[in-house]
Design a protein around this motif. Structure first.
Motif, short mmCIF file in Angstrom:
data_model
loop_
_atom_site.label_atom_id
_atom_site.label_comp_id
_atom_site.label_asym_id
_atom_site.label_seq_id
_atom_site.Cartn_x
_atom_site.Cartn_y
_atom_site.Cartn_z
N PRO A 209 42.07 39.63 49.67
CA PRO A 209 41.49 38.64 48.75
C PRO A 209 40.65 39.22 47.61
O PRO A 209 40.78 38.76 46.47
N PRO A 210 39.81 40.24 47.84
CA PRO A 210 39.05 40.78 46.69
C PRO A 210 39.96 41.35 45.60
O PRO A 210 39.68 41.18 44.40
N LEU A 211 41.05 42.01 46.01
CA LEU A 211 41.99 42.55 45.03
C LEU A 211 42.75 41.42 44.34
O LEU A 211 43.00 41.47 43.12
N PHE A 212 43.11 40.39 45.09
CA PHE A 212 43.77 39.22 44.50
C PHE A 212 42.89 38.61 43.41
O PHE A 212 43.36 38.32 42.30
N ARG A 213 41.62 38.42 43.70
CA ARG A 213 40.71 37.78 42.74
C ARG A 213 40.54 38.64 41.49
O ARG A 213 40.49 38.13 40.37
N ALA A 214 40.45 39.96 41.69
CA ALA A 214 40.26 40.85 40.55
C ALA A 214 41.52 40.92 39.68
O ALA A 214 41.42 41.10 38.46
N SER A 215 42.69 40.74 40.30
CA SER A 215 43.96 40.89 39.58
C SER A 215 44.46 39.60 38.95
O SER A 215 45.22 39.63 37.99
N ALA A 216 44.04 38.45 39.48
CA ALA A 216 44.59 37.16 39.07
C ALA A 216 44.59 36.93 37.56
O ALA A 216 45.59 36.46 37.00
N PRO A 217 43.50 37.25 36.83
CA PRO A 217 43.54 37.01 35.38
C PRO A 217 44.64 37.78 34.66
O PRO A 217 45.11 37.34 33.61
N GLU A 218 45.07 38.91 35.22
CA GLU A 218 46.11 39.71 34.59
C GLU A 218 47.48 39.04 34.68
O GLU A 218 48.41 39.43 33.97
N TRP A 219 47.61 38.05 35.55
CA TRP A 219 48.91 37.39 35.75
C TRP A 219 49.04 36.11 34.94
O TRP A 219 50.12 35.50 34.93
N LEU A 220 47.96 35.66 34.31
CA LEU A 220 47.93 34.35 33.67
C LEU A 220 47.51 34.45 32.21
O LEU A 220 46.68 35.28 31.85
N ALA A 221 48.07 33.57 31.39
CA ALA A 221 47.77 33.54 29.96
C ALA A 221 46.36 33.00 29.72
O ALA A 221 45.75 32.38 30.60
N PRO A 222 45.82 33.21 28.51
CA PRO A 222 44.48 32.71 28.19
C PRO A 222 44.31 31.21 28.42
O PRO A 222 43.20 30.75 28.74
N THR A 223 45.37 30.44 28.26
CA THR A 223 45.30 29.00 28.53
C THR A 223 44.82 28.73 29.94
O THR A 223 44.17 27.71 30.21
N LEU A 224 45.12 29.66 30.86
CA LEU A 224 44.73 29.52 32.26
C LEU A 224 43.61 30.50 32.62
O LEU A 224 43.49 30.92 33.77
N ALA A 225 42.82 30.86 31.63
CA ALA A 225 41.65 31.73 31.81
C ALA A 225 42.02 33.16 32.16
O ALA A 225 41.22 33.88 32.76
N GLY A 226 43.23 33.57 31.77
CA GLY A 226 43.66 34.93 32.06
C GLY A 226 43.81 35.77 30.81
O GLY A 226 43.42 35.38 29.70
N THR A 227 44.39 36.96 30.99
CA THR A 227 44.58 37.91 29.89
C THR A 227 46.04 38.29 29.69
O THR A 227 46.35 39.14 28.87
N TRP A 228 46.93 37.66 30.44
CA TRP A 228 48.36 37.97 30.39
C TRP A 228 48.95 37.61 29.04
O TRP A 228 48.62 36.56 28.47
N SER A 229 49.81 38.47 28.52
CA SER A 229 50.43 38.25 27.22
C SER A 229 51.94 38.10 27.39
O SER A 229 52.60 39.03 27.86
N ALA A 230 52.47 36.94 27.00
CA ALA A 230 53.92 36.72 27.09
C ALA A 230 54.70 37.73 26.25
O ALA A 230 55.67 38.32 26.74
#
Length: 247
Positions: A209-230
């Motif tokens: 879980p700690p790694l999941f939480r740290a990695s989650a923003p990398e999987w999602l676009a800014p619309t979903l509070a992440g940093t992932w770039s299509a």
């Protein structure tokens, strides 16, 4: 956006893990989050359901709420009828989500299977819940062959009901994607008319879980509070040029 409805194009495509990732990214951005599972099917009375899994992965600050539980792994309406338990009506789900929205910055309502899976004998579905809440719908889709049709049909159903579709997240992106998956990545936005908002790696739900939480923003676009770039992801996984194999 205080309430987001999360729907899949089918079952077993990573919807709970995507919901958990959105929750984790929102918490990392400083938001309070609740995950509402209206109808949990196929889980025993003492087993953790999807809402509990979201809390496990996204963190104990997330509020997990389950409205109804049915023992058999079936559509909620069918499972309710067979078990003799009351079905879950859209008005009840919307009321629970609205109450949670009073004390949380973001409420994620995770459906069961696809958008039009029946919750009760009247044929009400997650689409009716989204309408009552006036909430956008995020579509979780698989990566492989067949996803273009099911995602396009889901997007068409949302438009036909005048519901807001936020975009599409690939629920389980393979470690070694095949040609169909790589082509689908580029084709999904064009075919369904919705933006691609993330790709969660296969097996993400098995991470500590700690790694999941740290990695989650990398999987999602800014619309979903992440940093992932299509564009970056598409460039990385663009399909190879066509090479004729015949004479």
């Amino acid at each position: 956006m205080s309430v987001l409805v999360v729907s899949g194009t089918g079952t077993e495509i990573g919807k709970t893990v995507v919901t958990s990732a959105i929750a984790a990214a929102a918490v990392a951005a400083g938001r309070s989050v609740a995950v509402l599972k209206p109808a949990q099917t196929g889980v025993g009375p003492d087993e953790p359901g999807d809402a509990a899994e979201a809390v496990r992965l996204a963190g104990p600050s997330v509020t997990g709420v389950e409205l109804a539980r049915y023992p058999e792994p079936l559509a909620p309406d069918t499972a309710a009828r067979r078990s003799g338990l009351p079905a879950t009506a859209p008005a009840e789900i919307a009321e629970a989500a609205a109450r949670l929205a009073e004390t949380h910055d973001l409420v994620l309502v995770e459906g069961a299977g696809g958008l039009l899976v029946r919750f009760d004998e009247a044929g009400h579905s997650l689409a009716d819940v989204a309408r009552l809440l006036d909430a956008p719908v995020l579509v979780v889709a698989p990566a492989g062959l067949g996803t273009l049709n099911s995602t396009a049909l889901t997007a068409e159903a949302l438009r036909a009901r005048a519901l807001t579709a936020l975009g599409v997240v690939v629920g389980s992106w393979p470690t070694a994607p095949d040609l169909a998956s790589r082509c689908n990545l580029a084709d999904l936005p064009r075919v369904c008319g919705l933006p691609l908002l993330g790709a969660v790696p296969a097996g993400a739900g098995t991470l500590p879980p700690p790694l999941f939480r740290a990695s989650a923003p990398e999987w999602l676009a800014p619309t979903l509070a992440g940093t992932w770039s299509a564009p970056t992801f598409l460039t990385t996984w663009s399909p190879p040029p066509y090479t004729p194999t015949g004479p």
